[in-house]
Motif scaffolding. Structure first.
Motif, PDB file in Angstrom:
ATOM      1  N   GLU A  87      -0.905   0.200   7.696  1.00 32.82           N
ATOM      2  CA  GLU A  87      -2.106  -0.029   7.160  1.00 32.82           C
ATOM      3  C   GLU A  87      -2.373  -1.290   6.173  1.00 32.82           C
ATOM      4  O   GLU A  87      -3.209  -2.066   6.151  1.00 32.82           O
ATOM      5  CB  GLU A  87      -2.208   1.000   6.355  1.00 32.82           C
ATOM      6  N   ARG A  88      -1.329  -1.205   4.832  1.00 31.31           N
ATOM      7  CA  ARG A  88      -1.806  -2.223   3.614  1.00 31.31           C
ATOM      8  C   ARG A  88      -1.251  -3.518   4.476  1.00 31.31           C
ATOM      9  O   ARG A  88      -1.792  -4.941   3.998  1.00 31.31           O
ATOM     10  CB  ARG A  88      -0.255  -2.293   2.771  1.00 31.31           C
ATOM     11  N   ILE A  89      -0.470  -4.095   5.577  1.00 36.31           N
ATOM     12  CA  ILE A  89      -0.094  -5.785   5.022  1.00 36.31           C
ATOM     13  C   ILE A  89      -1.036  -5.902   6.636  1.00 36.31           C
ATOM     14  O   ILE A  89      -1.655  -6.749   6.084  1.00 36.31           O
ATOM     15  CB  ILE A  89       1.245  -5.311   6.863  1.00 36.31           C
ATOM     16  N   GLN A  90      -2.051  -5.101   7.869  1.00 35.04           N
ATOM     17  CA  GLN A  90      -3.225  -5.554   8.544  1.00 35.04           C
ATOM     18  C   GLN A  90      -4.370  -5.668   7.064  1.00 35.04           C
ATOM     19  O   GLN A  90      -5.127  -6.535   7.127  1.00 35.04           O
ATOM     20  CB  GLN A  90      -3.514  -4.035   7.845  1.00 35.04           C
ATOM     21  N   GLU A  91      -4.134  -5.220   5.805  1.00 32.90           N
ATOM     22  CA  GLU A  91      -5.175  -5.773   4.949  1.00 32.90           C
ATOM     23  C   GLU A  91      -4.244  -6.498   3.786  1.00 32.90           C
ATOM     24  O   GLU A  91      -5.387  -6.850   3.109  1.00 32.90           O
ATOM     25  CB  GLU A  91      -4.642  -3.981   3.046  1.00 32.90           C
ATOM     26  N   GLY A  92      -3.392  -7.217   4.481  1.00 34.07           N
ATOM     27  CA  GLY A  92      -3.306  -8.581   3.247  1.00 34.07           C
ATOM     28  C   GLY A  92      -2.397  -8.313   1.972  1.00 34.07           C
ATOM     29  O   GLY A  92      -1.887  -9.678   1.671  1.00 34.07           O
ATOM     30  N   ASP A  93      -1.697  -6.831   2.142  1.00 36.08           N
ATOM     31  CA  ASP A  93      -1.014  -6.700   1.535  1.00 36.08           C
ATOM     32  C   ASP A  93       0.166  -7.075   1.060  1.00 36.08           C
ATOM     33  O   ASP A  93       1.163  -6.295   2.609  1.00 36.08           O
ATOM     34  CB  ASP A  93      -1.268  -5.333   0.584  1.00 36.08           C
ATOM     35  N   GLU A  94       1.080  -8.648   0.448  1.00 41.09           N
ATOM     36  CA  GLU A  94       2.084  -8.135   1.967  1.00 41.09           C
ATOM     37  C   GLU A  94       3.065  -8.036   0.901  1.00 41.09           C
ATOM     38  O   GLU A  94       4.704  -7.546   0.919  1.00 41.09           O
ATOM     39  CB  GLU A  94       1.959  -9.901   1.181  1.00 41.09           C
ATOM     40  N   GLU A  95       2.798  -7.564  -0.967  1.00 38.89           N
ATOM     41  CA  GLU A  95       4.390  -7.147  -2.322  1.00 38.89           C
ATOM     42  C   GLU A  95       4.708  -5.591  -1.226  1.00 38.89           C
ATOM     43  O   GLU A  95       5.534  -4.918  -1.290  1.00 38.89           O
ATOM     44  CB  GLU A  95       3.188  -6.528  -2.847  1.00 38.89           C
ATOM     45  N   ILE A  96       3.846  -5.102   0.106  1.00 37.14           N
ATOM     46  CA  ILE A  96       4.112  -3.767   0.838  1.00 37.14           C
ATOM     47  C   ILE A  96       5.553  -4.247   1.497  1.00 37.14           C
ATOM     48  O   ILE A  96       6.928  -3.073   1.655  1.00 37.14           O
ATOM     49  CB  ILE A  96       4.009  -3.325   1.828  1.00 37.14           C
ATOM     50  N   ILE A  97       6.404  -5.268   1.885  1.00 39.58           N
ATOM     51  CA  ILE A  97       7.707  -6.265   1.938  1.00 39.58           C
ATOM     52  C   ILE A  97       8.472  -5.425   1.355  1.00 39.58           C
ATOM     53  O   ILE A  97       9.660  -4.970   1.558  1.00 39.58           O
ATOM     54  CB  ILE A  97       7.301  -7.155   2.734  1.00 39.58           C
ATOM     55  N   ASP A  98       8.162  -6.083  -0.023  1.00 37.06           N
ATOM     56  CA  ASP A  98       9.563  -6.703  -0.802  1.00 37.06           C
ATOM     57  C   ASP A  98       9.486  -4.293  -1.575  1.00 37.06           C
ATOM     58  O   ASP A  98      10.748  -4.035  -1.706  1.00 37.06           O
ATOM     59  CB  ASP A  98       8.518  -6.823  -2.612  1.00 37.06           C
ATOM     60  N   GLU A  99       8.477  -4.027  -1.504  1.00 36.07           N
ATOM     61  CA  GLU A  99       8.907  -2.235  -1.811  1.00 36.07           C
ATOM     62  C   GLU A  99       9.088  -2.348  -0.656  1.00 36.07           C
ATOM     63  O   GLU A  99       9.927  -0.797  -0.982  1.00 36.07           O
ATOM     64  CB  GLU A  99       6.893  -1.721  -1.470  1.00 36.07           C
ATOM     65  N   LEU A 100       8.758  -2.320   0.523  1.00 29.72           N
ATOM     66  CA  LEU A 100       9.891  -1.257   1.562  1.00 29.72           C
ATOM     67  C   LEU A 100      11.455  -1.863   1.055  1.00 29.72           C
ATOM     68  O   LEU A 100      12.125  -1.401   1.802  1.00 29.72           O
ATOM     69  CB  LEU A 100       9.414  -1.827   3.022  1.00 29.72           C
ATOM     70  N   LEU A 101      11.396  -2.959   1.299  1.00 30.87           N
ATOM     71  CA  LEU A 101      12.935  -3.037   1.321  1.00 30.87           C
ATOM     72  C   LEU A 101      14.266  -2.695  -0.481  1.00 30.87           C
ATOM     73  O   LEU A 101      15.464  -1.841  -0.010  1.00 30.87           O
ATOM     74  CB  LEU A 101      13.547  -4.598   0.793  1.00 30.87           C
TER      75      LEU A 101
END
Length: 110
Positions: A87-101
């Motif tokens: 959902e967050r990637i689809q919304e353009g929120d790329e900060e989720i990648i750092d959070e996921l790592l």
């Protein structure tokens, strides 16, 4: 497993940064059942120590409990990836990648 997470979604609470997950009843029941079992395992380990049970036997039970807890973490991570992260990637929120790592690093720390 993937079908279990179709009804799960992630939401932000108003304008705050606090996010929540809404697991389907099936997923929530599965997680709670697993956690109840783990809670019983922890009580069992405590009892073993109180009874002066042989150390290796206690360590074996601790290992089994850690594996069960890791299973809960894996289920939650799968749901998080399939819903919140997508959902967050689809919304353009790329900060989720750092959070996921960071999340994966925490799960793997052992």
């Amino acid at each position: 497993m993937s079908s279990e997470f179709n009804d799960q979604s992630c939401h932000e609470q108003g304008n705050t940064e606090q996010r929540t997950s809404h697991h389907s009843d099936k997923v929530k029941k599965n997680l709670i059942t697993r956690l109840n079992r783990i809670e019983g395992q922890i009580r069992g380990i405590k009892s073993l120590i109180e009874k002066d049970t042989y150390c290796d036997d206690v360590i074996t039970q601790i290992s089994a409990t850690q594996a069960a807890l890791n299973g809960v973490g894996k289920l939650l991570l799968e749901g998080h990836l399939r819903t919140c992260v997508v959902e967050r990637i689809q919304e353009g929120d790329e900060e989720i990648i750092d959070e996921l790592l960071v999340t994966v690093q925490r799960l793997m720390k052992k």
